[in-house]
Scaffold this motif. Structure first.
Motif, PDB file in Angstrom:
ATOM      1  N   ASP A 100       0.796  -1.173  -0.053  1.00 45.99           N
ATOM      2  CA  ASP A 100      -0.047   0.053  -0.028  1.00 45.99           C
ATOM      3  C   ASP A 100       0.623   1.202  -0.009  1.00 45.99           C
ATOM      4  OD1 ASP A 100      -2.503   1.646   0.180  1.00 45.99           O
ATOM      5  OD2 ASP A 100      -2.182   1.606   2.329  1.00 45.99           O
ATOM      6  N   GLY A 104       0.924   3.733  -3.316  1.00 45.33           N
ATOM      7  CA  GLY A 104       0.529   5.114  -3.089  1.00 45.33           C
ATOM      8  C   GLY A 104       1.459   6.214  -3.193  1.00 45.33           C
ATOM      9  N   HIS A 108       1.934   9.334  -5.511  1.00 40.82           N
ATOM     10  CA  HIS A 108       2.335  10.638  -5.212  1.00 40.82           C
ATOM     11  C   HIS A 108       3.372  11.471  -5.908  1.00 40.82           C
ATOM     12  CE1 HIS A 108       2.804  13.180  -1.135  1.00 40.82           C
ATOM     13  NE2 HIS A 108       2.537  13.894  -2.417  1.00 40.82           N
ATOM     14  N   TYR A 117      -3.558  12.162  -2.032  1.00 41.94           N
ATOM     15  CA  TYR A 117      -4.369  11.034  -2.534  1.00 41.94           C
ATOM     16  C   TYR A 117      -4.647  10.111  -1.207  1.00 41.94           C
ATOM     17  CZ  TYR A 117      -0.344   8.245  -0.988  1.00 41.94           C
ATOM     18  OH  TYR A 117       0.801   7.859  -0.505  1.00 41.94           O
ATOM     19  N   THR A 118      -5.759   9.287  -1.511  1.00 42.34           N
ATOM     20  CA  THR A 118      -5.962   8.262  -0.390  1.00 42.34           C
ATOM     21  C   THR A 118      -6.368   6.933  -1.082  1.00 42.34           C
ATOM     22  OG1 THR A 118      -7.286   7.891   1.740  1.00 42.34           O
ATOM     23  CG2 THR A 118      -8.409   8.975  -0.150  1.00 42.34           C
ATOM     24  N   THR A 119      -6.100   5.816  -0.327  1.00 40.64           N
ATOM     25  CA  THR A 119      -6.335   4.437  -0.925  1.00 40.64           C
ATOM     26  C   THR A 119      -7.918   4.374  -0.996  1.00 40.64           C
ATOM     27  OG1 THR A 119      -4.462   3.572  -0.376  1.00 40.64           O
ATOM     28  CG2 THR A 119      -5.864   2.068  -0.854  1.00 40.64           C
ATOM     29  N   THR A 120      -8.659   3.859  -1.946  1.00 35.82           N
ATOM     30  CA  THR A 120     -10.005   3.679  -2.219  1.00 35.82           C
ATOM     31  C   THR A 120      -9.868   1.946  -2.276  1.00 35.82           C
ATOM     32  OG1 THR A 120     -10.143   3.963  -4.300  1.00 35.82           O
ATOM     33  CG2 THR A 120     -10.597   5.805  -3.090  1.00 35.82           C
ATOM     34  N   LEU A 122      -7.485  -1.564  -2.353  1.00 37.05           N
ATOM     35  CA  LEU A 122      -6.171  -2.014  -2.201  1.00 37.05           C
ATOM     36  C   LEU A 122      -6.591  -3.749  -2.358  1.00 37.05           C
ATOM     37  CD1 LEU A 122      -3.267  -2.087  -1.560  1.00 37.05           C
ATOM     38  CD2 LEU A 122      -4.055  -2.436   1.066  1.00 37.05           C
ATOM     39  N   THR A 150      -8.725   9.980 -10.027  1.00 37.11           N
ATOM     40  CA  THR A 150      -8.295   8.744  -9.701  1.00 37.11           C
ATOM     41  C   THR A 150      -7.002   8.286 -10.476  1.00 37.11           C
ATOM     42  OG1 THR A 150      -9.377   7.421 -11.280  1.00 37.11           O
ATOM     43  CG2 THR A 150     -10.496   7.607  -9.028  1.00 37.11           C
ATOM     44  N   THR A 170      -3.724  -0.843  -6.586  1.00 36.63           N
ATOM     45  CA  THR A 170      -4.472  -0.121  -5.744  1.00 36.63           C
ATOM     46  C   THR A 170      -5.331   0.990  -6.749  1.00 36.63           C
ATOM     47  OG1 THR A 170      -4.344   1.638  -3.934  1.00 36.63           O
ATOM     48  CG2 THR A 170      -2.576   1.591  -5.425  1.00 36.63           C
ATOM     49  N   THR A 171      -6.193   1.527  -6.295  1.00 36.82           N
ATOM     50  CA  THR A 171      -6.793   2.659  -6.823  1.00 36.82           C
ATOM     51  C   THR A 171      -6.731   3.731  -5.754  1.00 36.82           C
ATOM     52  OG1 THR A 171      -8.347   1.221  -8.276  1.00 36.82           O
ATOM     53  CG2 THR A 171      -8.977   3.335  -7.825  1.00 36.82           C
ATOM     54  N   CYS A 172      -6.510   4.898  -6.157  1.00 34.65           N
ATOM     55  CA  CYS A 172      -6.294   6.087  -5.157  1.00 34.65           C
ATOM     56  C   CYS A 172      -7.247   7.091  -5.636  1.00 34.65           C
ATOM     57  CB  CYS A 172      -4.963   6.526  -4.864  1.00 34.65           C
ATOM     58  SG  CYS A 172      -4.048   5.223  -4.100  1.00 34.65           S
TER      59      CYS A 172
END
Length: 179
Positions: A100, A104, A108, A117-120, A122, A150, A170-172
């Motif tokens: 993660d 991420g 960045h 950003y924030t992880t949506t 994982l 995203t 991951t999708t962020c």
């Protein structure tokens, strides 16, 4: 490092980790306002040079940022008995945390100043168990796509012998940090 023996490669990995550890500042956090003003690569360079505090989570899990470039980020750590689950192997959360983080942070590196950003989402696929004798492992994240709202990245967790322990994606959600 294809021309190195396993022992030479292991020594190089450990030396690289020690070199970055010697430069890192004490754990802490920077203000959101200060981070929002920095270009992402400058932010990571300043952490790596000890000019900004080292994120406290790395101390907790015991891994360090090792390499970063636009669209790529590598963390290194050595799992040990502190990371074990009741079944006698390293808890899956250790691998998930490294993946993660590297994915991420890779995202960045490609954001603009003022963006975060924030992880949506994982997703982790475990290939083999980590143990205390696995030695140092590296989590390498690479950007797949950065859009307006995203971003996607993928990562892999491997050891000095290039044995794969886990892969992830991951999708962020991209955030405006200035508002």
């Amino acid at each position: 490092m294809p021309d190195l023996t396993r022992e030479e490669k292991l020594a190089a990995w450990l030396a690289a980790e020690q070199a970055i550890r010697s430069r890192l500042a004490a754990p802490g956090t920077s203000s959101l306002a200060a981070v929002a003003e920095m270009a992402p690569m400058d932010f990571f360079d300043r952490i790596g040079n000890g000019e900004l505090p080292c994120p406290p989570f790395g101390l907790l899990v015991d891994f360090v940022p090792l390499e970063w470039a636009s669209g790529r980020f590598v963390f290194q750590g050595t799992p040990d008995a502190r990371h074990y689950n009741p079944l006698g192997s390293v808890h899956g959360g250790y691998a998930a945390s490294l993946l993660d983080s590297c994915m991420g942070c890779a995202i960045h590196t490609q954001l603009k100043p003022g963006q975060g950003y924030t992880t949506t989402d994982l997703r982790i696929s475990y290939i083999r168990a980590l143990r205390h004798d696995s030695g140092p492992v590296r989590a390498e994240g690479r950007v797949v796509h950065v859009g307006r709202s995203t971003a996607l990245a993928e990562g892999r967790l491997y050891d000095v012998d290039d044995r794969l322990y886990a892969v992830g994606s991951t999708t962020c959600l991209i955030l405006d940090l200035r508002g």
